[in-house]
Write a protein that holds these residues in place. Structure first.
Motif, mmCIF file in Angstrom:
data_model
loop_
_atom_site.group_PDB
_atom_site.id
_atom_site.type_symbol
_atom_site.label_atom_id
_atom_site.label_comp_id
_atom_site.label_asym_id
_atom_site.label_seq_id
_atom_site.Cartn_x
_atom_site.Cartn_y
_atom_site.Cartn_z
ATOM 1 N N ARG A 80 43.486 52.076 51.135
ATOM 2 C CA ARG A 80 42.067 51.773 50.966
ATOM 3 C C ARG A 80 41.812 51.430 49.512
ATOM 4 N NH1 ARG A 80 36.727 55.586 51.004
ATOM 5 N NH2 ARG A 80 35.264 54.158 52.027
ATOM 6 N N LEU A 81 41.397 50.220 49.270
ATOM 7 C CA LEU A 81 41.069 49.788 47.920
ATOM 8 C C LEU A 81 39.584 50.013 47.663
ATOM 9 C CD1 LEU A 81 42.967 46.376 47.724
ATOM 10 C CD2 LEU A 81 43.831 48.696 47.328
ATOM 11 N N SER A 82 39.275 50.337 46.424
ATOM 12 C CA SER A 82 37.891 50.491 45.993
ATOM 13 C C SER A 82 37.649 49.616 44.779
ATOM 14 C CB SER A 82 37.593 51.948 45.634
ATOM 15 O OG SER A 82 37.759 52.794 46.738
ATOM 16 N N CYS A 83 36.405 49.194 44.626
ATOM 17 C CA CYS A 83 36.008 48.412 43.457
ATOM 18 C C CYS A 83 34.660 48.930 42.992
ATOM 19 C CB CYS A 83 35.916 46.934 43.820
ATOM 20 S SG CYS A 83 35.245 45.887 42.507
ATOM 21 N N ALA A 84 34.660 49.564 41.839
ATOM 22 C CA ALA A 84 33.439 50.092 41.261
ATOM 23 C C ALA A 84 32.807 49.027 40.372
ATOM 24 C CB ALA A 84 33.742 51.346 40.459
ATOM 25 N N ALA A 85 31.555 48.712 40.638
ATOM 26 C CA ALA A 85 30.862 47.651 39.912
ATOM 27 C C ALA A 85 29.774 48.228 39.017
ATOM 28 C CB ALA A 85 30.242 46.657 40.896
ATOM 29 N N SER A 86 29.560 47.587 37.886
ATOM 30 C CA SER A 86 28.500 48.009 36.974
ATOM 31 C C SER A 86 28.054 46.822 36.133
ATOM 32 C CB SER A 86 28.973 49.149 36.076
ATOM 33 O OG SER A 86 30.053 48.731 35.268
ATOM 34 N N GLY A 87 26.849 46.948 35.575
ATOM 35 C CA GLY A 87 26.362 45.939 34.649
ATOM 36 C C GLY A 87 25.545 44.831 35.279
ATOM 37 N N TYR A 88 25.256 44.933 36.565
ATOM 38 C CA TYR A 88 24.432 43.919 37.218
ATOM 39 C C TYR A 88 23.828 44.530 38.467
ATOM 40 C CZ TYR A 88 28.226 43.285 40.607
ATOM 41 O OH TYR A 88 29.171 43.493 41.597
ATOM 42 N N THR A 89 22.912 43.785 39.081
ATOM 43 C CA THR A 89 22.252 44.275 40.291
ATOM 44 C C THR A 89 23.188 44.043 41.473
ATOM 45 O OG1 THR A 89 20.108 43.710 39.352
ATOM 46 C CG2 THR A 89 20.192 44.137 41.725
ATOM 47 N N TYR A 90 23.943 45.082 41.785
ATOM 48 C CA TYR A 90 25.008 44.963 42.770
ATOM 49 C C TYR A 90 24.528 44.352 44.087
ATOM 50 C CZ TYR A 90 28.742 46.265 45.961
ATOM 51 O OH TYR A 90 29.729 46.226 46.910
ATOM 52 N N SER A 91 23.409 44.820 44.583
ATOM 53 C CA SER A 91 22.956 44.431 45.921
ATOM 54 C C SER A 91 22.562 42.966 46.008
ATOM 55 C CB SER A 91 21.797 45.318 46.364
ATOM 56 O OG SER A 91 20.720 45.198 45.469
ATOM 57 N N SER A 92 22.455 42.284 44.888
ATOM 58 C CA SER A 92 22.058 40.873 44.894
ATOM 59 C C SER A 92 23.227 39.917 44.923
ATOM 60 C CB SER A 92 21.223 40.569 43.639
ATOM 61 O OG SER A 92 20.029 41.306 43.638
ATOM 62 N N TYR A 93 24.427 40.455 44.906
ATOM 63 C CA TYR A 93 25.615 39.616 44.793
ATOM 64 C C TYR A 93 26.462 39.675 46.055
ATOM 65 C CZ TYR A 93 25.159 38.639 39.817
ATOM 66 O OH TYR A 93 24.745 38.174 38.601
ATOM 67 N N CYS A 94 27.150 38.589 46.314
ATOM 68 C CA CYS A 94 28.232 38.591 47.288
ATOM 69 C C CYS A 94 29.459 39.209 46.635
ATOM 70 C CB CYS A 94 28.578 37.177 47.737
ATOM 71 S SG CYS A 94 27.315 36.372 48.721
ATOM 72 N N MET A 95 30.240 39.906 47.417
ATOM 73 C CA MET A 95 31.435 40.556 46.912
ATOM 74 C C MET A 95 32.637 40.123 47.740
ATOM 75 S SD MET A 95 30.363 42.405 44.398
ATOM 76 C CE MET A 95 31.838 43.368 44.075
ATOM 77 N N GLY A 96 33.761 39.977 47.072
ATOM 78 C CA GLY A 96 34.946 39.535 47.794
ATOM 79 C C GLY A 96 36.210 40.207 47.305
ATOM 80 N N TRP A 97 37.194 40.245 48.177
ATOM 81 C CA TRP A 97 38.542 40.684 47.822
ATOM 82 C C TRP A 97 39.460 39.467 47.900
ATOM 83 C CZ3 TRP A 97 39.815 45.178 45.718
ATOM 84 C CH2 TRP A 97 38.965 46.273 45.913
ATOM 85 N N PHE A 98 40.250 39.303 46.874
ATOM 86 C CA PHE A 98 41.198 38.210 46.796
ATOM 87 C C PHE A 98 42.566 38.780 46.452
ATOM 88 C CE2 PHE A 98 38.234 34.648 46.917
ATOM 89 C CZ PHE A 98 37.045 35.304 46.671
ATOM 90 N N ARG A 99 43.597 38.017 46.721
ATOM 91 C CA ARG A 99 44.940 38.485 46.374
ATOM 92 C C ARG A 99 45.779 37.327 45.872
ATOM 93 N NH1 ARG A 99 47.164 39.987 52.473
ATOM 94 N NH2 ARG A 99 47.432 37.831 53.230
ATOM 95 N N GLN A 100 46.749 37.687 45.074
ATOM 96 C CA GLN A 100 47.642 36.675 44.515
ATOM 97 C C GLN A 100 49.041 37.244 44.404
ATOM 98 O OE1 GLN A 100 46.371 35.035 40.756
ATOM 99 N NE2 GLN A 100 47.545 33.158 41.092
ATOM 100 N N ALA A 101 49.967 36.609 45.085
ATOM 101 C CA ALA A 101 51.370 36.984 45.004
ATOM 102 C C ALA A 101 52.043 36.120 43.936
ATOM 103 C CB ALA A 101 52.052 36.776 46.355
ATOM 104 N N PRO A 102 53.135 36.579 43.361
ATOM 105 C CA PRO A 102 53.831 35.801 42.338
ATOM 106 C C PRO A 102 54.166 34.392 42.821
ATOM 107 C CG PRO A 102 54.721 38.005 42.430
ATOM 108 C CD PRO A 102 53.779 37.888 43.588
ATOM 109 N N GLY A 103 53.802 33.392 42.035
ATOM 110 C CA GLY A 103 54.097 32.010 42.382
ATOM 111 C C GLY A 103 53.161 31.400 43.407
ATOM 112 N N GLU A 104 52.167 32.178 43.823
ATOM 113 C CA GLU A 104 51.225 31.696 44.836
ATOM 114 C C GLU A 104 49.834 31.549 44.238
ATOM 115 O OE1 GLU A 104 54.226 31.548 47.605
ATOM 116 O OE2 GLU A 104 52.143 30.894 47.914
ATOM 117 N N GLU A 105 48.992 30.766 44.918
ATOM 118 C CA GLU A 105 47.612 30.653 44.500
ATOM 119 C C GLU A 105 46.823 31.872 44.953
ATOM 120 O OE1 GLU A 105 47.117 25.764 44.584
ATOM 121 O OE2 GLU A 105 45.899 27.027 45.871
#
Length: 123
Positions: A19-44
């Motif tokens: 289970r990954l978590s992402c703690a956000a601060s410094g902006y109005t969290y509820s107004s933003y879209c949030m996403g998870w992205f991944r990158q493997a070596p040599g990949e986009e």
């Protein structure tokens, strides 16, 4: 100052969960879209899952049925529950925030990024 801090990565065997978590601060969290992205070596960098401010979700085909994105607006925290992990899920995982997002899984749509957390799945 916008800050996104991922945690929860690690090494697991194929079929395991994280289970990954992402703690956000410094902006109005509820107004933003949030996403998870991944990158493997040599990949986009690729979009894994995203969630809008009203709770609409989107998933990459490769993770549908295995990963679940969620958020706790009261805690300004984004989550990614990853089940039935496969070796091909091995990558650095990043969370991102975007104010005006058209394509939910499009990395270029997001303004702010965390430093990433490594997920390694062994067979």
């Amino acid at each position: 100052q916008v800050q996104l801090a991922e945690s929860g990565g690690g090494s697991v065997q194929s079929g395991g969960s994280l289970r990954l978590s992402c703690a956000a601060s410094g902006y109005t969290y509820s107004s933003y879209c949030m996403g998870w992205f991944r990158q493997a070596p040599g990949e986009e960098r690729e979009g894994v899952a995203a969630i809008t401010s009203d709770g609409t979700t989107s998933y990459a085909d490769s993770v549908k049925g295995r990963f679940t994105i969620s958020q706790d607006n009261a805690k300004n925290t984004l989550y990614l529950q990853m089940n039935s992990l496969k070796p091909e899920d091995t990558a650095m995982y990043y969370c991102a925030a975007g104010r005006w997002v058209g394509l939910l899984l499009g990395a270029y749509e997001y303004n702010y990024w965390g430093q990433g957390t490594q997920v390694t799945v062994s067979s």
